[in-house]
Design a protein around this motif. Structure first.
Motif, PDB file in Angstrom:
ATOM      1  N   PHE A  72       6.562  27.533 -16.350  1.00 20.82           N
ATOM      2  CA  PHE A  72       6.995  27.480 -14.787  1.00 20.82           C
ATOM      3  C   PHE A  72       7.591  26.220 -14.486  1.00 20.82           C
ATOM      4  O   PHE A  72       7.589  25.225 -15.111  1.00 20.82           O
ATOM      5  N   ASN A  73       8.311  26.335 -13.636  1.00 17.26           N
ATOM      6  CA  ASN A  73       9.028  25.194 -12.807  1.00 17.26           C
ATOM      7  C   ASN A  73       8.166  24.910 -11.687  1.00 17.26           C
ATOM      8  O   ASN A  73       7.541  25.618 -11.130  1.00 17.26           O
ATOM      9  N   LEU A  74       7.865  23.592 -11.356  1.00 17.16           N
ATOM     10  CA  LEU A  74       7.032  23.213 -10.236  1.00 17.16           C
ATOM     11  C   LEU A  74       7.607  23.978  -8.986  1.00 17.16           C
ATOM     12  O   LEU A  74       6.793  24.331  -8.103  1.00 17.16           O
ATOM     13  N   SER A  75       8.820  23.957  -8.735  1.00 20.89           N
ATOM     14  CA  SER A  75       9.462  24.482  -7.588  1.00 20.89           C
ATOM     15  C   SER A  75       9.041  26.317  -7.526  1.00 20.89           C
ATOM     16  O   SER A  75       8.811  26.791  -6.278  1.00 20.89           O
ATOM     17  N   ASP A  76       8.846  26.810  -8.573  1.00 17.45           N
ATOM     18  CA  ASP A  76       8.620  28.223  -8.508  1.00 17.45           C
ATOM     19  C   ASP A  76       6.742  28.358  -8.182  1.00 17.45           C
ATOM     20  O   ASP A  76       6.775  29.441  -7.532  1.00 17.45           O
ATOM     21  N   LEU A  77       6.209  27.292  -8.604  1.00 23.00           N
ATOM     22  CA  LEU A  77       4.885  27.461  -8.266  1.00 23.00           C
ATOM     23  C   LEU A  77       4.638  27.028  -6.660  1.00 23.00           C
ATOM     24  O   LEU A  77       3.727  27.847  -5.991  1.00 23.00           O
ATOM     25  N   VAL A  78       5.380  26.248  -6.098  1.00 23.37           N
ATOM     26  CA  VAL A  78       4.975  25.724  -4.687  1.00 23.37           C
ATOM     27  C   VAL A  78       5.585  26.369  -3.637  1.00 23.37           C
ATOM     28  O   VAL A  78       5.109  26.413  -2.816  1.00 23.37           O
ATOM     29  N   ILE A  96       0.892  -1.150  -0.013  1.00 27.55           N
ATOM     30  CA  ILE A  96      -0.062   0.030   0.274  1.00 27.55           C
ATOM     31  C   ILE A  96       0.937   1.281   0.025  1.00 27.55           C
ATOM     32  O   ILE A  96       0.643   2.203  -0.906  1.00 27.55           O
ATOM     33  N   VAL A  97       2.144   1.287   0.797  1.00 31.63           N
ATOM     34  CA  VAL A  97       2.732   2.411   0.601  1.00 31.63           C
ATOM     35  C   VAL A  97       3.447   2.625  -0.525  1.00 31.63           C
ATOM     36  O   VAL A  97       3.541   3.725  -1.000  1.00 31.63           O
ATOM     37  N   SER A  98       3.813   1.629  -1.111  1.00 24.55           N
ATOM     38  CA  SER A  98       4.690   1.628  -2.312  1.00 24.55           C
ATOM     39  C   SER A  98       3.776   2.078  -3.414  1.00 24.55           C
ATOM     40  O   SER A  98       4.154   2.872  -4.277  1.00 24.55           O
ATOM     41  N   PHE A  99       2.486   1.584  -3.491  1.00 23.60           N
ATOM     42  CA  PHE A  99       1.427   2.186  -4.149  1.00 23.60           C
ATOM     43  C   PHE A  99       1.257   3.465  -4.379  1.00 23.60           C
ATOM     44  O   PHE A  99       1.254   4.088  -5.349  1.00 23.60           O
ATOM     45  N   GLU A 100       0.793   3.993  -2.962  1.00 20.80           N
ATOM     46  CA  GLU A 100       0.748   5.705  -2.868  1.00 20.80           C
ATOM     47  C   GLU A 100       1.994   6.321  -3.139  1.00 20.80           C
ATOM     48  O   GLU A 100       1.671   7.361  -3.577  1.00 20.80           O
ATOM     49  N   LYS A 101       3.146   5.674  -3.094  1.00 22.33           N
ATOM     50  CA  LYS A 101       4.257   6.533  -3.272  1.00 22.33           C
ATOM     51  C   LYS A 101       4.473   6.637  -4.865  1.00 22.33           C
ATOM     52  O   LYS A 101       4.674   7.757  -5.365  1.00 22.33           O
ATOM     53  N   ARG A 102       4.057   5.695  -5.467  1.00 25.94           N
ATOM     54  CA  ARG A 102       3.987   5.548  -7.026  1.00 25.94           C
ATOM     55  C   ARG A 102       2.977   6.599  -7.544  1.00 25.94           C
ATOM     56  O   ARG A 102       3.398   7.420  -8.309  1.00 25.94           O
ATOM     57  N   LYS A 103       1.858   6.498  -7.122  1.00 24.09           N
ATOM     58  CA  LYS A 103       0.675   7.467  -7.342  1.00 24.09           C
ATOM     59  C   LYS A 103       1.136   8.868  -7.239  1.00 24.09           C
ATOM     60  O   LYS A 103       0.853   9.774  -7.987  1.00 24.09           O
ATOM     61  N   ARG A 104       1.791   9.158  -5.884  1.00 22.57           N
ATOM     62  CA  ARG A 104       2.342  10.459  -5.696  1.00 22.57           C
ATOM     63  C   ARG A 104       3.300  10.873  -6.783  1.00 22.57           C
ATOM     64  O   ARG A 104       3.242  11.987  -7.050  1.00 22.57           O
ATOM     65  N   LEU A 138       2.914  14.247  -9.241  1.00 19.56           N
ATOM     66  CA  LEU A 138       3.858  15.244  -9.320  1.00 19.56           C
ATOM     67  C   LEU A 138       4.349  15.443 -10.611  1.00 19.56           C
ATOM     68  O   LEU A 138       4.707  16.516 -10.947  1.00 19.56           O
ATOM     69  N   ALA A 139       4.901  14.184 -11.343  1.00 20.32           N
ATOM     70  CA  ALA A 139       5.176  14.245 -12.560  1.00 20.32           C
ATOM     71  C   ALA A 139       4.251  15.145 -13.530  1.00 20.32           C
ATOM     72  O   ALA A 139       4.583  16.025 -14.426  1.00 20.32           O
ATOM     73  N   ALA A 140       3.125  14.684 -13.432  1.00 24.63           N
ATOM     74  CA  ALA A 140       1.868  15.490 -14.320  1.00 24.63           C
ATOM     75  C   ALA A 140       1.758  16.875 -14.080  1.00 24.63           C
ATOM     76  O   ALA A 140       1.701  17.669 -14.743  1.00 24.63           O
ATOM     77  N   ILE A 141       1.923  17.122 -12.611  1.00 21.08           N
ATOM     78  CA  ILE A 141       2.025  18.477 -12.327  1.00 21.08           C
ATOM     79  C   ILE A 141       2.990  19.291 -13.000  1.00 21.08           C
ATOM     80  O   ILE A 141       3.025  20.312 -13.461  1.00 21.08           O
ATOM     81  N   ALA A 142       4.137  18.614 -12.747  1.00 24.53           N
ATOM     82  CA  ALA A 142       5.335  19.502 -13.235  1.00 24.53           C
ATOM     83  C   ALA A 142       5.417  19.679 -14.772  1.00 24.53           C
ATOM     84  O   ALA A 142       5.776  20.651 -15.394  1.00 24.53           O
ATOM     85  N   ALA A 143       4.926  18.512 -15.524  1.00 25.04           N
ATOM     86  CA  ALA A 143       4.773  18.698 -16.942  1.00 25.04           C
ATOM     87  C   ALA A 143       3.719  19.766 -17.286  1.00 25.04           C
ATOM     88  O   ALA A 143       3.933  20.651 -18.309  1.00 25.04           O
ATOM     89  N   ALA A 144       2.625  19.832 -16.576  1.00 29.72           N
ATOM     90  CA  ALA A 144       1.569  21.153 -16.802  1.00 29.72           C
ATOM     91  C   ALA A 144       2.199  22.400 -16.643  1.00 29.72           C
ATOM     92  O   ALA A 144       2.073  23.454 -17.218  1.00 29.72           O
ATOM     93  N   ALA A 145       3.126  22.451 -15.641  1.00 32.35           N
ATOM     94  CA  ALA A 145       3.727  23.626 -15.059  1.00 32.35           C
ATOM     95  C   ALA A 145       4.737  24.125 -16.250  1.00 32.35           C
ATOM     96  O   ALA A 145       4.643  25.164 -16.542  1.00 32.35           O
ATOM     97  N   LYS A 146       5.516  23.247 -16.668  1.00 31.91           N
ATOM     98  CA  LYS A 146       6.374  23.468 -17.733  1.00 31.91           C
ATOM     99  C   LYS A 146       5.748  23.832 -18.869  1.00 31.91           C
ATOM    100  O   LYS A 146       6.277  24.620 -19.768  1.00 31.91           O
TER     101      LYS A 146
END
Length: 108
Positions: free
Chosen positions: A49-55, A25-33, A37-45
């Motif tokens: 923007f960089n994801l770090s700039d937004l958060v 379960i922990v491994s699954f949640e980590k992969r999903k997270r 994050l990768a999807a959010i970083a791609a949308a920011a790019k």
């Protein structure tokens, strides 16, 4: 998915199975997270923007509001003041009942 007959397992096997399930379960949640994050970083790019700039943008600190400065003062006791907001103090009520105007208590 293979069905496990839990009735045939010993207590140690059940506890090990429980640990394995928790780890999965922990491994699954980590992969999903990480995927999220990768999807959010791609949308920011995509938006330049960089994801770090937004958060990392600092938000204004929430704190207590400063008390309002006094607007009215007791005519005989200058230590008694009122900002004009909230419940009227008794000395204001008494003064208004005796015929004085609220402007008579204004701080000059």
């Amino acid at each position: 998915m293979a069905k496990i007959d839990l009735e045939k397992l010993s207590l140690e096997e059940l506890k090990q199975l429980e640990k394995d399930v928790q780890a999965a379960i922990v491994s699954f949640e980590k992969r999903k997270r990480e995927d999220a994050l990768a999807a959010i970083a791609a949308a920011a790019k995509e938006h330049g923007f960089n994801l770090s700039d937004l958060v990392s943008e600092e938000k204004p600190a929430k704190g207590r509001k400063q008390p309002l400065p006094p607007k009215y003062q007791h005519p005989e006791n200058p230590s008694k003041t009122w900002s004009g907001r909230g419940r009227q103090p008794d000395w204001i009520k008494d003064g208004l009942a005796s015929g004085k105007a609220l402007d008579d208590f204004l701080i000059a």
